[in-house]
Enzyme design. Sequence first.
Site, mmCIF file in Angstrom:
data_model
loop_
_atom_site.group_PDB
_atom_site.id
_atom_site.type_symbol
_atom_site.label_atom_id
_atom_site.label_comp_id
_atom_site.label_asym_id
_atom_site.label_seq_id
_atom_site.Cartn_x
_atom_site.Cartn_y
_atom_site.Cartn_z
ATOM 1 N N ARG A 81 0.838 -1.209 0.000
ATOM 2 C CA ARG A 81 0.000 0.000 0.000
ATOM 3 C C ARG A 81 0.870 1.256 0.000
ATOM 4 O O ARG A 81 0.533 2.258 -0.623
ATOM 5 C CB ARG A 81 -0.944 -0.026 1.208
ATOM 6 C CG ARG A 81 -2.013 1.050 1.148
ATOM 7 C CD ARG A 81 -3.078 0.859 2.212
ATOM 8 N NE ARG A 81 -2.529 0.948 3.556
ATOM 9 C CZ ARG A 81 -3.224 0.669 4.667
ATOM 10 N NH1 ARG A 81 -4.488 0.272 4.565
ATOM 11 N NH2 ARG A 81 -2.672 0.769 5.851
ATOM 12 N N LYS A 183 -2.625 6.418 1.488
ATOM 13 C CA LYS A 183 -2.423 6.872 2.867
ATOM 14 C C LYS A 183 -1.464 8.062 2.867
ATOM 15 O O LYS A 183 -0.275 7.935 3.162
ATOM 16 C CB LYS A 183 -1.903 5.700 3.704
ATOM 17 C CG LYS A 183 -2.358 5.776 5.149
ATOM 18 C CD LYS A 183 -2.258 4.418 5.798
ATOM 19 C CE LYS A 183 -2.316 4.503 7.289
ATOM 20 N NZ LYS A 183 -3.506 5.127 7.863
ATOM 21 N N GLU A 219 -16.208 6.191 4.864
ATOM 22 C CA GLU A 219 -15.465 5.667 6.012
ATOM 23 C C GLU A 219 -15.307 6.777 7.032
ATOM 24 O O GLU A 219 -15.837 7.874 6.859
ATOM 25 C CB GLU A 219 -14.112 5.091 5.574
ATOM 26 C CG GLU A 219 -13.173 6.083 4.915
ATOM 27 C CD GLU A 219 -11.790 5.498 4.658
ATOM 28 O OE1 GLU A 219 -11.303 4.692 5.467
ATOM 29 O OE2 GLU A 219 -11.186 5.861 3.642
HETATM 30 N N1 PLP Z 1 -9.160 4.212 6.781
HETATM 31 C C1 PLP Z 1 -8.360 5.224 7.151
HETATM 32 C C2 PLP Z 1 -8.700 6.571 6.682
HETATM 33 C C3 PLP Z 1 -7.225 4.957 7.941
HETATM 34 O O1 PLP Z 1 -6.426 5.943 8.314
HETATM 35 C C4 PLP Z 1 -6.956 3.644 8.354
HETATM 36 C C5 PLP Z 1 -5.777 3.348 9.157
HETATM 37 O O2 PLP Z 1 -4.832 2.803 8.731
HETATM 38 C C6 PLP Z 1 -7.828 2.632 7.968
HETATM 39 C C7 PLP Z 1 -8.912 2.948 7.180
HETATM 40 C C8 PLP Z 1 -7.591 1.226 8.376
HETATM 41 O O3 PLP Z 1 -6.608 0.631 7.599
HETATM 42 P P1 PLP Z 1 -5.758 -0.588 8.155
HETATM 43 O O4 PLP Z 1 -6.718 -1.631 8.547
HETATM 44 O O5 PLP Z 1 -4.902 -0.991 7.004
HETATM 45 O O6 PLP Z 1 -4.992 -0.066 9.302
HETATM 46 C C1 COI Z 2 -3.962 3.220 11.639
HETATM 47 O O1 COI Z 2 -4.909 2.569 12.048
HETATM 48 O O2 COI Z 2 -2.837 2.735 11.492
HETATM 49 C C2 COI Z 2 -4.126 4.619 11.272
HETATM 50 O O3 COI Z 2 -3.332 5.089 10.523
HETATM 51 C C3 COI Z 2 -5.270 5.349 11.851
HETATM 52 C C4 COI Z 2 -4.901 6.621 12.523
HETATM 53 C C5 COI Z 2 -3.995 6.453 13.700
HETATM 54 C C6 COI Z 2 -4.415 7.633 11.557
#
Ligand code: PLP
Ligand code: COI
Length: 342
Positions: A81, A183, A219
């Site tokens: 990612r 991200k 989201e």
């Molecule tokens: N959506 C957003 C906007 C986020 O910042 C995060 C955090 O990482 C997620 C979703 C969840 O992603 P992940 O499960 O890969 O941590």
């Molecule tokens: C994560 O879950 O890793 C995120 O990036 C969410 C938040 C701390 C920005």
Amino acid sequence: MSKDMDWSNLGFGYIRTDQRYVSNYKDGSWDEGTLTSDDCVTISECACVLQYAQSIFEGLKAYQTEDGRIVTFRPDLNAERMIDSAKRLEMPPFPKERFLDAVDQVVSANREWVPPFGSGATLYIRPYMFGSNAVIGVKPAEEYQFRVFVTPVGPYFKGGAKPISVKISDFDRAAPHGTGHVKAGLNYAMSLHALVTAHNEGFAENIYLDPGTRTKIEETGGANIIFIDGDGNVVIPKSDSILPSITRRSLMVVAESVLGLKVTQREVLLSEVKFGAFKECGLCGTAAVISPVGKITDHGEEFVFAAGMEEMGPVTKKLYDTLTGIQMGRIEAPEGWIREIK
Ligand code: PLP
Ligand code: COI
């Protein structure tokens, strides 16, 4: 052995740990990278990241298993990612194998900071990259820094497994054809005003709608959303501007192949939520794990999920227990999901 700390009462904050990883990109290539105890970054006052927010990041966790091993959960997907994020922001991707090695090195060098099994805390890992040389006309930087630090954390939302109350935001998070699917720090910068507004009104988070029609659920600021319908099956909002959460993608597999639930990914209308199509709702992400949502408010109109404000709904709980069981080595993981750190 973990440090002697009050692990069970940690919040989600930054604690300086011992070692971090740094690699610099210059003249078209990444240097060999190194661990350092220096937690400060020195860059030009005109660095591209400071002027034009050219920055991307990742988030993953290291866990201590019951038998004392230290593991990470699907770090390969974070590496991939981050490569996608880099391409979208015209940054040089940090190679996948090097990303995995950097994460291993930092966790290993800070193993005393990995909270003990069962403490409720975990070690949050933050890889990130930014344009570091001076840029004043709008263009990508030519030099970059990739770093990884770790910090022990407790629950992202106060109260841990207690359902939270969220609002439908009047602000938009990600435009169609924008950067919502990667991200980038910029997605979070623009969420700060919306977040402070929500907090001031007593809500834990914002749910963002699709900016095009403002009728569909996307989201929250830091997590994907899952719904459980009246038949106990999982429904996941679909949109090109949602971040492809690794937790959510893993939960979809767990729900289907371990728990035998039906999983549907489709556009989810806010009106369906209001009409009571869903019995449970949760926010999922590395930081959020699965945080149950008890109530959604849209301009004073409140919708309380059947599971209520006291505890996690039964299906959400099953998903939570299975996912965290896999992450902490209590339940056998699908092939390739767990990486042991020596
Ligand atoms: N959506 C957003 C906007 C986020 O910042 C995060 C955090 O990482 C997620 C979703 C969840 O992603 P992940 O499960 O890969 O941590
Ligand atoms: C994560 O879950 O890793 C995120 O990036 C969410 C938040 C701390 C920005």
